[in-house]
Design a protein around this motif. Sequence first.
Motif, PDB file in Angstrom:
ATOM      1  N   VAL A 136      28.085  44.554  36.311  1.00 44.71           N
ATOM      2  CA  VAL A 136      29.164  43.963  35.690  1.00 44.71           C
ATOM      3  C   VAL A 136      28.739  42.412  35.225  1.00 44.71           C
ATOM      4  N   THR A 164      33.755  35.125  38.029  1.00 46.12           N
ATOM      5  CA  THR A 164      34.498  36.236  36.890  1.00 46.12           C
ATOM      6  C   THR A 164      33.420  36.493  35.884  1.00 46.12           C
ATOM      7  N   HIS A 165      33.686  37.662  35.353  1.00 50.35           N
ATOM      8  CA  HIS A 165      32.430  38.242  34.527  1.00 50.35           C
ATOM      9  C   HIS A 165      33.119  38.210  32.800  1.00 50.35           C
ATOM     10  N   TYR A 186      35.634  39.203  39.598  1.00 52.67           N
ATOM     11  CA  TYR A 186      34.825  40.424  40.415  1.00 52.67           C
ATOM     12  C   TYR A 186      34.549  40.041  41.805  1.00 52.67           C
TER      13      TYR A 186
END
Length: 222
Positions: A136, A164-165, A186
């Motif tokens: 990810v 956060t991705h 994530y």
Amino acid sequence: MNKNINHIFLFTLLFLGIFVSSQEKKKFSNIDGVLAKIVPDTKVDSWVLLHNKYGKNREVKVMGKKPDYLPQFTGFNFRPGEESFYYIASSKGGKTTYITDIRELKDFMGKIDNVEEAAIAAVLDGYLIDEQFVDVAANYYEDKTNYYLDLGKVTSKECPYQKTHYTLTVSKATGAISNVKDNGTYIEVYTKNCKNNPRLLKLEKKEEPKDDPKKQPVKTRR
């Protein structure tokens, strides 16, 4: 006529195959491998990339004749939360220069020459090559004009700790980020000290006492 149709069909299949393969995501092996792909714009005779972890230096990559260098005690950190850092010792005309700061690294790297340098530039802007969550937040694909990087970012150090991705579109021509897509959180970590920990809130929540029918006041007839 049939030959023309067959040629068109084969060409379409070939085009689709090339398109699909170009969209296939590739994973960054690790941060060492990414930094080892640096192509310096600054003219130097030789340079060595070093990783310092818990006071121990390790040579990650040596280009040219290894310069004489002294261990450094500061550098640029690519792994938040880990007691480690990288630095570069470069030599030109017999003089050794040390690159220990993010701005110095950016100047040393200069123009974006490859996808690894695009990822490094993004890290210098606050993003993260997350080796623990490669699927990810540590992969990419590319086409003729852009690199598309899936990277992470620490978006909260409070309760909860969050990562956060994002998908970053980086121009091959200029190295500029033209688009950033937020793909959501994530990682979300609550600790015992987090007052907003859902588990603690659930435990602390008490059921409202139900009325006992035996204790209801008796109605009398008049």
